[in-house]
Every structure is written in C-alpha cells, then in structure tokens.
Write a protein that holds these residues in place. Structure first.
Motif, PDB file in Angstrom:
ATOM      1  N   ARG A 199       1.119   9.918   5.934  1.00 17.11           N
ATOM      2  CA  ARG A 199      -0.043   9.942   5.038  1.00 17.11           C
ATOM      3  C   ARG A 199       0.378   9.377   3.688  1.00 17.11           C
ATOM      4  N   ILE A 200      -0.400   8.419   3.208  1.00 21.70           N
ATOM      5  CA  ILE A 200      -0.123   7.826   1.897  1.00 21.70           C
ATOM      6  C   ILE A 200      -1.361   8.031   1.036  1.00 21.70           C
ATOM      7  N   PRO A 201      -1.288   8.944   0.072  1.00 18.19           N
ATOM      8  CA  PRO A 201      -2.460   9.175  -0.782  1.00 18.19           C
ATOM      9  C   PRO A 201      -2.757   7.944  -1.640  1.00 18.19           C
ATOM     10  N   LEU A 202      -4.015   7.779  -2.003  1.00 18.52           N
ATOM     11  CA  LEU A 202      -4.411   6.618  -2.814  1.00 18.52           C
ATOM     12  C   LEU A 202      -3.607   6.518  -4.101  1.00 18.52           C
ATOM     13  N   ARG A 203      -3.255   7.656  -4.695  1.00 18.83           N
ATOM     14  CA  ARG A 203      -2.500   7.612  -5.952  1.00 18.83           C
ATOM     15  C   ARG A 203      -1.124   6.979  -5.786  1.00 18.83           C
ATOM     16  N   SER A 204      -0.657   6.852  -4.526  1.00 13.69           N
ATOM     17  CA  SER A 204       0.644   6.235  -4.259  1.00 13.69           C
ATOM     18  C   SER A 204       0.542   4.755  -3.890  1.00 13.69           C
ATOM     19  N   ILE A 205      -0.703   4.238  -3.827  1.00 15.04           N
ATOM     20  CA  ILE A 205      -0.923   2.849  -3.408  1.00 15.04           C
ATOM     21  C   ILE A 205      -1.308   2.003  -4.613  1.00 15.04           C
ATOM     22  N   ARG A 206      -0.632   0.896  -4.797  1.00 15.49           N
ATOM     23  CA  ARG A 206      -0.971  -0.046  -5.864  1.00 15.49           C
ATOM     24  C   ARG A 206      -2.039  -1.021  -5.383  1.00 15.49           C
ATOM     25  N   GLU A 250       2.419  -8.627  17.464  1.00 13.44           N
ATOM     26  CA  GLU A 250       2.156  -9.689  16.489  1.00 13.44           C
ATOM     27  C   GLU A 250       0.654  -9.736  16.264  1.00 13.44           C
ATOM     28  N   GLY A 251       0.245  -9.903  15.024  1.00 15.71           N
ATOM     29  CA  GLY A 251      -1.185 -10.009  14.757  1.00 15.71           C
ATOM     30  C   GLY A 251      -1.562  -9.462  13.402  1.00 15.71           C
ATOM     31  N   ASP A 252      -2.848  -9.109  13.283  1.00 16.42           N
ATOM     32  CA  ASP A 252      -3.365  -8.554  12.036  1.00 16.42           C
ATOM     33  C   ASP A 252      -2.523  -7.364  11.610  1.00 16.42           C
ATOM     34  N   ALA A 253      -2.267  -7.282  10.309  1.00 15.08           N
ATOM     35  CA  ALA A 253      -1.517  -6.146   9.784  1.00 15.08           C
ATOM     36  C   ALA A 253      -2.027  -5.783   8.401  1.00 15.08           C
ATOM     37  N   LEU A 254      -2.049  -4.497   8.137  1.00 13.64           N
ATOM     38  CA  LEU A 254      -2.379  -3.958   6.830  1.00 13.64           C
ATOM     39  C   LEU A 254      -1.080  -3.809   6.056  1.00 13.64           C
ATOM     40  N   TRP A 255      -0.993  -4.475   4.902  1.00 13.64           N
ATOM     41  CA  TRP A 255       0.179  -4.406   4.028  1.00 13.64           C
ATOM     42  C   TRP A 255      -0.199  -3.593   2.806  1.00 13.64           C
ATOM     43  N   LEU A 256       0.469  -2.470   2.623  1.00 19.18           N
ATOM     44  CA  LEU A 256       0.251  -1.634   1.450  1.00 19.18           C
ATOM     45  C   LEU A 256       1.424  -1.809   0.494  1.00 19.18           C
ATOM     46  N   THR A 257       1.118  -2.140  -0.750  1.00 23.11           N
ATOM     47  CA  THR A 257       2.139  -2.150  -1.790  1.00 23.11           C
ATOM     48  C   THR A 257       2.010  -0.828  -2.520  1.00 23.11           C
ATOM     49  N   LEU A 258       3.071  -0.060  -2.508  1.00 22.80           N
ATOM     50  CA  LEU A 258       3.048   1.271  -3.095  1.00 22.80           C
ATOM     51  C   LEU A 258       3.428   1.208  -4.569  1.00 22.80           C
ATOM     52  N   VAL A 259       3.075   2.233  -5.317  1.00 26.81           N
ATOM     53  CA  VAL A 259       3.346   2.235  -6.753  1.00 26.81           C
ATOM     54  C   VAL A 259       4.848   2.220  -7.053  1.00 26.81           C
ATOM     55  N   ASN A 260       5.669   2.659  -6.120  1.00 25.53           N
ATOM     56  CA  ASN A 260       7.126   2.636  -6.320  1.00 25.53           C
ATOM     57  C   ASN A 260       7.740   1.276  -5.971  1.00 25.53           C
ATOM     58  N   GLY A 261       6.884   0.302  -5.598  1.00 23.55           N
ATOM     59  CA  GLY A 261       7.358  -1.043  -5.276  1.00 23.55           C
ATOM     60  C   GLY A 261       7.646  -1.267  -3.808  1.00 23.55           C
ATOM     61  N   ASN A 262       7.711  -0.211  -3.005  1.00 22.52           N
ATOM     62  CA  ASN A 262       7.940  -0.364  -1.570  1.00 22.52           C
ATOM     63  C   ASN A 262       6.678  -0.861  -0.877  1.00 22.52           C
TER      64      ASN A 262
END
Length: 161
Positions: free
Chosen positions: A85-92, A122-134
């Motif tokens: 689980r990645i809360p919105l506050r952790s997502i840039r 291989e295919g569509d992917a959701l890329w999340l950039t987190l506030v910590n840069g990961n």
C-alpha cells in the motif's frame, strides 16, 4: 454529482492481472514436489522445503491493483493480505508506459535500490515516483487510466491513508 451539490465524488480504479505461465509453473512444480514427497521418503524433506519456489510463483503470479483516494495498492490475488500500500502522501507523480521485465529486474516481485516492481509481463505499466525519489512499477492493463487518476487525486489534495 455536480461539484456544487455538496457531495464529493470518489473515484476508484481496480484491475487484476494473472500470468498464466507463472501460475502454471507454480502449480505443476508444487504438484510434482508433493508427489515426490509422498512417494519417495528419502527426498521428502528437501521436496517439502523446495515448495517455497512454486509458492513464490503462485503468490506473485496473480495481482490486483487499486487506485483510490487512499493511494495505490497492489497485492496478491492468491494471498490478499500480501499487499503493498502506497498512500497518496508518499507519491510525487504517476505515469504509464510500455515496460519490459528486464527494465525492472525480471518477473514477479522485484526489489532493487531505488526501484521496486510487480512485473508479470511486458506491456502497460504504472510507474509511481515516490516522494523519497524511489520508483514503484506495476505492469497492469489500462495503466494510463490509473496514472491519470493518481495524478488527479494528487492535484485534488487527497492525502488519506
């Protein structure tokens, strides 16, 4: 509902993805090891220990991904309590792009410094950039909609857990 009606609109996005080859490999391997454990007593202990490998295929070979005002959640369909689980506050920010498993370290759940992934194909992917840069990457159909909704929720100021 209209914005001025006094009610807020909650939007949720869900998708599931099953990797047929991962599930088949896990199932056939588990069955073979169980047969060996039952029929060949001298290999019973090692066969039962090796069940960890097909279990990993089965647990990571089918996932469910959700985007909601609480954030992004991705986890096993087989064992639903195994979930990231990645809360919105952790997502840039969020984006979507075509991704190959080799870009994220292979198939299954991957962890590398600065990048974690749930990669089933291989295919569509959701890329999340987190506030910590990961970055956290999930291969899933309709990743573009998931990325748009995540970014919209970030702009709207949802920071729930």
């Amino acid at each position: 509902m209209s914005p001025d009606s006094g009610h807020s609109r909650i939007t949720v996005w869900h998708r599931s993805l099953i990797s047929g080859w991962m599930m088949a490999t896990g199932g056939v391997s588990a069955l073979a090891l169980l047969v060996i454990a039952v029929l060949v007593s001298q290999y019973r202990f090692i066969a039962l220990q090796l069940l960890v490998v097909p279990a990993a295929f089965l647990v990571t070979g089918a996932i469910r991904v959700s985007v909601s005002p609480r954030g992004v959640s991705a986890g096993s369909l087989v064992l639903p309590f195994l979930r990231r689980r990645i809360p919105l506050r952790s997502i840039r920010s969020a984006s979507a792009r075509w991704t190959r498993p080799i870009e994220v370290g292979g198939w299954g759940y991957r962890w590398n410094p600065g990048l974690s992934a749930m990669s089933l194909r291989e295919g569509d992917a959701l890329w999340l950039t987190l506030v910590n840069g990961n970055q956290f990457v999930i291969t899933i159909d309709d990743a573009d909609t998931a990325a748009r909704l995540t970014n919209d929720l970030l702009v709207d100021g949802h920071k729930g857990d």
